[in-house]
Structures are given as structure tokens and as C-alpha cells.
Design an enzyme around this catalytic site. Structure first.
Site, PDB file in Angstrom:
ATOM      1  N   TRP A  78       0.859  -1.188   0.000  1.00 61.71           N
ATOM      2  CA  TRP A  78       0.000   0.000   0.000  1.00 61.71           C
ATOM      3  C   TRP A  78       0.890   1.231   0.000  1.00 61.71           C
ATOM      4  O   TRP A  78       1.900   1.279   0.719  1.00 61.71           O
ATOM      5  CB  TRP A  78      -0.916   0.047   1.232  1.00 61.71           C
ATOM      6  CG  TRP A  78      -1.667   1.353   1.279  1.00 61.71           C
ATOM      7  CD1 TRP A  78      -2.781   1.682   0.567  1.00 61.71           C
ATOM      8  CD2 TRP A  78      -1.318   2.514   2.045  1.00 61.71           C
ATOM      9  NE1 TRP A  78      -3.152   2.983   0.832  1.00 61.71           N
ATOM     10  CE2 TRP A  78      -2.269   3.520   1.734  1.00 61.71           C
ATOM     11  CE3 TRP A  78      -0.288   2.817   2.937  1.00 61.71           C
ATOM     12  CZ2 TRP A  78      -2.231   4.791   2.308  1.00 61.71           C
ATOM     13  CZ3 TRP A  78      -0.240   4.084   3.508  1.00 61.71           C
ATOM     14  CH2 TRP A  78      -1.202   5.057   3.199  1.00 61.71           C
ATOM     15  N   GLU A  90      -2.979  -2.998  -2.593  1.00 63.28           N
ATOM     16  CA  GLU A  90      -4.108  -2.438  -1.831  1.00 63.28           C
ATOM     17  C   GLU A  90      -4.447  -1.024  -2.293  1.00 63.28           C
ATOM     18  O   GLU A  90      -3.582  -0.154  -2.355  1.00 63.28           O
ATOM     19  CB  GLU A  90      -3.756  -2.426  -0.347  1.00 63.28           C
ATOM     20  CG  GLU A  90      -4.806  -1.790   0.547  1.00 63.28           C
ATOM     21  CD  GLU A  90      -4.377  -1.720   1.992  1.00 63.28           C
ATOM     22  OE1 GLU A  90      -5.147  -1.169   2.804  1.00 63.28           O
ATOM     23  OE2 GLU A  90      -3.269  -2.202   2.314  1.00 63.28           O
ATOM     24  N   LYS A 125      -6.939   2.638  -2.233  1.00 62.02           N
ATOM     25  CA  LYS A 125      -7.542   3.547  -1.259  1.00 62.02           C
ATOM     26  C   LYS A 125      -8.298   4.633  -2.001  1.00 62.02           C
ATOM     27  O   LYS A 125      -7.908   5.036  -3.103  1.00 62.02           O
ATOM     28  CB  LYS A 125      -6.474   4.154  -0.348  1.00 62.02           C
ATOM     29  CG  LYS A 125      -7.056   4.878   0.870  1.00 62.02           C
ATOM     30  CD  LYS A 125      -5.991   5.175   1.905  1.00 62.02           C
ATOM     31  CE  LYS A 125      -6.627   5.786   3.156  1.00 62.02           C
ATOM     32  NZ  LYS A 125      -5.640   6.021   4.222  1.00 62.02           N
ATOM     33  N   ASP A 160      -9.474  -3.152   1.634  1.00 71.31           N
ATOM     34  CA  ASP A 160      -9.534  -2.655   3.011  1.00 71.31           C
ATOM     35  C   ASP A 160     -10.917  -2.060   3.221  1.00 71.31           C
ATOM     36  O   ASP A 160     -11.357  -1.198   2.449  1.00 71.31           O
ATOM     37  CB  ASP A 160      -8.450  -1.601   3.237  1.00 71.31           C
ATOM     38  CG  ASP A 160      -8.371  -1.138   4.683  1.00 71.31           C
ATOM     39  OD1 ASP A 160      -9.407  -0.650   5.200  1.00 71.31           O
ATOM     40  OD2 ASP A 160      -7.296  -1.215   5.296  1.00 71.31           O
ATOM     41  N   HIS A 178     -11.433   1.749   2.964  1.00 70.92           N
ATOM     42  CA  HIS A 178     -10.854   2.482   1.842  1.00 70.92           C
ATOM     43  C   HIS A 178     -11.836   2.791   0.723  1.00 70.92           C
ATOM     44  O   HIS A 178     -11.420   3.006  -0.419  1.00 70.92           O
ATOM     45  CB  HIS A 178      -9.662   1.701   1.290  1.00 70.92           C
ATOM     46  CG  HIS A 178      -8.454   1.768   2.151  1.00 70.92           C
ATOM     47  ND1 HIS A 178      -7.203   1.338   1.732  1.00 70.92           N
ATOM     48  CD2 HIS A 178      -8.278   2.222   3.416  1.00 70.92           C
ATOM     49  CE1 HIS A 178      -6.327   1.523   2.710  1.00 70.92           C
ATOM     50  NE2 HIS A 178      -6.967   2.043   3.746  1.00 70.92           N
ATOM     51  N   HIS A 223      -8.274  -6.451   4.436  1.00 72.43           N
ATOM     52  CA  HIS A 223      -7.910  -5.798   5.682  1.00 72.43           C
ATOM     53  C   HIS A 223      -9.223  -5.318   6.291  1.00 72.43           C
ATOM     54  O   HIS A 223      -9.878  -4.424   5.745  1.00 72.43           O
ATOM     55  CB  HIS A 223      -6.972  -4.602   5.438  1.00 72.43           C
ATOM     56  CG  HIS A 223      -5.528  -4.972   5.440  1.00 72.43           C
ATOM     57  ND1 HIS A 223      -4.523  -4.044   5.321  1.00 72.43           N
ATOM     58  CD2 HIS A 223      -4.908  -6.188   5.564  1.00 72.43           C
ATOM     59  CE1 HIS A 223      -3.351  -4.657   5.369  1.00 72.43           C
ATOM     60  NE2 HIS A 223      -3.564  -5.949   5.506  1.00 72.43           N
ATOM     61  N   ASP A 282     -11.865   6.705   6.723  1.00 78.14           N
ATOM     62  CA  ASP A 282     -10.949   5.603   7.025  1.00 78.14           C
ATOM     63  C   ASP A 282     -10.267   5.843   8.366  1.00 78.14           C
ATOM     64  O   ASP A 282      -9.073   6.130   8.431  1.00 78.14           O
ATOM     65  CB  ASP A 282      -9.917   5.483   5.901  1.00 78.14           C
ATOM     66  CG  ASP A 282      -8.924   4.359   6.141  1.00 78.14           C
ATOM     67  OD1 ASP A 282      -9.335   3.331   6.704  1.00 78.14           O
ATOM     68  OD2 ASP A 282      -7.747   4.518   5.765  1.00 78.14           O
ATOM     69  N   ASP A 287     -10.091   3.688  10.986  1.00 69.67           N
ATOM     70  CA  ASP A 287      -9.469   2.486  11.555  1.00 69.67           C
ATOM     71  C   ASP A 287      -9.861   2.221  13.000  1.00 69.67           C
ATOM     72  O   ASP A 287      -9.014   1.973  13.855  1.00 69.67           O
ATOM     73  CB  ASP A 287      -7.944   2.574  11.424  1.00 69.67           C
ATOM     74  CG  ASP A 287      -7.495   2.539   9.975  1.00 69.67           C
ATOM     75  OD1 ASP A 287      -7.672   1.488   9.338  1.00 69.67           O
ATOM     76  OD2 ASP A 287      -6.982   3.555   9.478  1.00 69.67           O
ATOM     77  N   ASP A 296      -6.830  -4.418  10.320  1.00 69.71           N
ATOM     78  CA  ASP A 296      -6.081  -3.167  10.218  1.00 69.71           C
ATOM     79  C   ASP A 296      -6.827  -2.066  10.959  1.00 69.71           C
ATOM     80  O   ASP A 296      -7.652  -1.372  10.382  1.00 69.71           O
ATOM     81  CB  ASP A 296      -5.864  -2.783   8.753  1.00 69.71           C
ATOM     82  CG  ASP A 296      -4.954  -1.572   8.605  1.00 69.71           C
ATOM     83  OD1 ASP A 296      -4.433  -1.086   9.633  1.00 69.71           O
ATOM     84  OD2 ASP A 296      -4.764  -1.118   7.466  1.00 69.71           O
TER      85      ASP A 296
END
Length: 419
Positions: free
Chosen positions: A184, A225, A227, A258, A261, A285, A293, A295, A325
Site C-alpha cells: 500500500w 491495496e 484507497k 480494506d 478504503h 484488511h 478511514d 481504523d 487493520d
């Protein structure tokens, strides 16, 4: 009522719909979740010349007890893994190397800098995954790495990624299971670009160079990955979903999705079946975005349940590599790992306890009333009794009793660490 008695009662209810509960538990035991190491130290890493966190990533909070050394981080991970049923993996970033005080730049990393991680992984019986770290570095200060206009900077990051793949190959050979190497990058622009194509051409060329050296997938599996946007790259990200999906399909690499993302209303669960039609394997993820995003620690929300269902109902437990993640420094970090990973496992168990074939048949026959009714009723079936039994059989705490273990660990270990 004992855990076993509650389990046997619940088992009867599921089995009347043809769900083989014992088989479901056996399947679940063989599904590894890749637990990300960076929750334990707020994405700091152990480089001698450590840099401030950058690349559109932010960690908020200052809960006491953050891991300050590799040994402390491994100790914390070991504690968390002891509270989670099943055998799992640990996911490392390149910044978690150990150099005995020597300054080693990212384009100089070698397997020897991760020998202690491999030794530990053998001891606790886990596999390892890997990620090159293309952020928090002077050569990424302007938000560009593999797509940078400066060829010298691109070469630096290309070499870093090549070396990362070789480190993952080392993991695979030593631990007897393939490591996933996931790339990423933060590359993008804050404001509207005047040229979207050229940076993407450079990224493609960089990736082609990185993957030019073939590594046996018995030891290393490559993933890329995407985003949607990041802090500092709100208007344009070079590695978009479409870019990486196309690149992965053309070059037989895994596309890693992800869950944080994408657009807030865009569901990764809805992408899994489409992706698997065209790619043998897929990587995830799993995170929890709150409006963006951010997390957050994974909770057992509707999207997580749907992700579990999509993996299980499509017989893809062996085809989807599941990693986590998230990073939250506002709560106990060991607890964060435990909550998030247990929830990921719960989502898979919920899916395994669903009469998926019967529900598919109802849909094919156009019996949508019955389909909706049963899907809703199964939400309140006694899943908790099956989960508690699974935890007990795996030698980990049942229900919320794991919290007491964390409280003791915090008192005896975490509270004694200086900030």
C-alpha cells in the site's frame, strides 16, 4: 447451566435446519486471521532513526502501556493471542525490524533484521505476513513514492519493496506457510490534479519492476491495496481501486480490499463474490471506518456479519486471506486486539451456522418472504452458546471473562511502562 449444556441445546436448534455444528467448529479452527502488530505501538515501529507518522495515517489517544520495544510488542501480542480462539498469524510492517542499534534504511532491510520475529513465531505457533512501509520517511514527505516524478526516489522505494518480498519469502520458508506481502502506498494529491494518467503509468512501471523477480507462491503471495483518499490526498489517489483491480487481474496478484478504503456507503462485502469470479484468491484488511478511514476497532456490526457470510456462503474460506487493520490508542491495546479479532472470528462462525444452501434455494425459487423471514430469525438464534463452547474447547476465556485477564495484565505489566 454449564457451557456444554447450553451448547447441546443450541446445537439442536441449528441442526434442525441441517447445520452441522461440529463440522462448522472444525472448519473455523483452520481459518487464520492475520493480526496486525501495529495496534500495539500506534504504528511507531523500531527504526533507529524513527520518523513521525505520515502518509495520511493518524492515531489518536494516549492510553498507558504502549509497547516500546520489540520484546514488549511480542509479549503483548502473545497475551492477546491467548484470549482469542484458533491459530492465527501476525502481520508485520517493515518498520518493525530489529537492527541492534544500527541505522538501516528501508532500501537496506534484510531477513536477518526479522530473525527474532521468526524465532518468536515458531515458539508461539503462528505464521507471519509482511508489508513494505512506504510512509513515515523523508523520501515520502511530499506524499509520493512509487509514482514519484524523481526516478531516484522511485528506485529507493522499488528496492524497498523487492527486499520486502524476499523477507516474506524467508518467513514462508522458515514457518512452513506462505506469507502475504501487501503493498500500500500513500501516493496522491491534496487538490485536483492536472494529469491523472502519468503518475499511474509510473506506478505501473514501478510495480512491474518489483514483481519482475519471481518468488515461489509456496512461500510468498503478493497483494496490492487501493484507497479512495487520505489526509493530504483528498482529491486524487494514484492507486485507486480500479487501478489495482486491473493490475492484480492482469498480473495474477491478489487485490487486497480494506474495508475503510471506500465511499462510506460502499460495502466491501458486496464486492467479494464479484472479485472471486475473476480471481482465485482475494485478501482483506478488515477495519471499521467511522465516516472515513478512521481504523476503529472492529465490532460485530452488519457489514462484518455480511463479510463473514459472503466468505462462507461462497465456499471461499480457503480463497480469502483475512487480515485486520485498526489502531486505537484511546483504549487498552491488548483489549483492542482481542475485541477486534474475536469479532472477526465470530462473524465467520455466525456464517458457518447459517443454513446457506436452504436460503439460496429459497431465493432461486423466488420465495422471498420465507427468505427474509428466516434470515431475520437466525439473527436471534443461540449463537452465543456455540461461541462460548468454541472458546472453552480452545482453552480461551468464555464471554467477557477475558477482560479480567486484561485487567491483571495491565496492572502487572502495562502500568509499569513509562511513556
Amino acid at each position: 447451566m454449564t457451557v456444554e449444556k447450553r451448547f447441546l441445546d443450541a446445537k439442536q436448534q441449528y441442526e434442525k435446519w441441517g447445520v452441522n455444528v461440529e463440522e462448522a467448529l472444525q472448519q473455523l479452527k483452520h481459518v487464520p486471521i492475520s493480526v496486525h502488530c501495529w495496534q500495539g505501538d500506534d504504528v511507531g515501529g523500531f527504526e533507529v532513526n524513527a520518523n513521525e507518522l505520515s502518509g495520511g495515517i493518524d492515531v489518536t489517544g494516549n492510553y498507558p502501556g504502549k509497547a516500546r520495544t520489540p520484546d514488549e510488542l511480542r509479549q503483548d501480542l502473545e497475551k492477546a493471542l491467548s484470549l482469542i480462539p484458533g491459530k492465527h498469524k501476525v502481520n508485520l510492517h517493515a518498520i518493525y525490524l530489529e537492527t541492534e542499534g544500527e541505522v538501516v534504511d528501508r532500501n537496506e532491510i534484510e531477513p536477518k533484521h526479522f530473525e527474532k520475529w521468526v524465532e518468536w513465531a515458531k515458539k508461539v505457533g503462528v505464521g507471519l505476513d509482511f508489508n513494505p512501509t512506504l510512509f513515515s520517511h523523508p523520501k515520502a514527505e511530499d506524499g509520493l513514492t512509487l509514482s514519484h516524478p524523481d526516478q531516484e526516489i522511485r528506485e529507493f522505494w522499488i528496492e524497498h519493496c523487492i527486499r520486502s518480498r524476499k523477507i516474506a519469502e524467508y518467513f514462508g520458508k522458515e514457518l512452513g506457510q506462505p506469507a502475504l506481502t501487501n503493498i500500500w502506498i500513500p501516493d496522491g494529491y491534496k487538490d485536483v490534479p492536472s494529469d491523472r494518467l502519468t503518475p499511474r503509468k509510473r506506478l505501473k512501471e514501478s510495480l512491474d519492476r518489483i514483481f519482475a523477480e519471481e518468488i515461489d507462491e509456496q512461500y510468498n503471495i503478493d497483494a496490492v491495496e487501493s484507497k479512495l483518499f487520505g489526509i493530504g490526498s483528498e482529491a486524487y489517489v494514484v492507486g485507486s481501486h480500479e487501478f489495482y483491480m486491473g493490475y492484480a487481474l492482469q498480473n495474477q496478484k491478489l487485490c487486497l480490499l480494506d474495508t475503510g478504503h471506500y465511499h462510506p456507503t460502499e460495502m466491501v462485502s458486496n464486492k467479494i463474490s464479484s472479485m472471486l469470479l475473476f480471481s482465485e484468491k482475494l485478501a482483506l484488511h478488515v477495519s471499521r471506518p467511522v465516516r472515513w478511514d478512521s481504523d476503529h476497532v472492529v465490532t460485530l456490526d452488519d457489514e462484518l456479519r455480511e463479510i463473514g457470510l459472503e466468505i462462507v456462503r461462497n465456499n471461499a474460506l480457503d480463497n480469502v486471506m483475512i487480515g485486520l487493520d485498526f489502531f486505537d490508542a484511546s483504549i487498552n491495546r491488548v483489549a483492542a486486539w482481542t475485541i477486534g479479532t474475536r469479532n472477526m472470528v465470530k462473524s465467520l462462525l455466525l456464517a458457518l451456522l447459517t443454513p446457506n444452501e436452504h436460503l439460496k434455494e429459497l431465493q432461486e425459487k423466488g420465495q422471498f418472504t420465507e427468505r427474509l423471514a428466516l434470515m431475520e430469525e437466525f439473527k436471534t438464534y443461540p449463537f452465543g452458546a456455540i461461541w462460548d463452547y468454541y472458546c472453552e474447547q480452545n482453552g480461551v476465556p468464555v464471554q467477557e471473562s477475558w477482560l479480567e485477564d486484561v485487567h491483571v495484565y495491565e496492572k502487572e505489566v502495562l502500568s509499569k511502562r513509562e511513556a
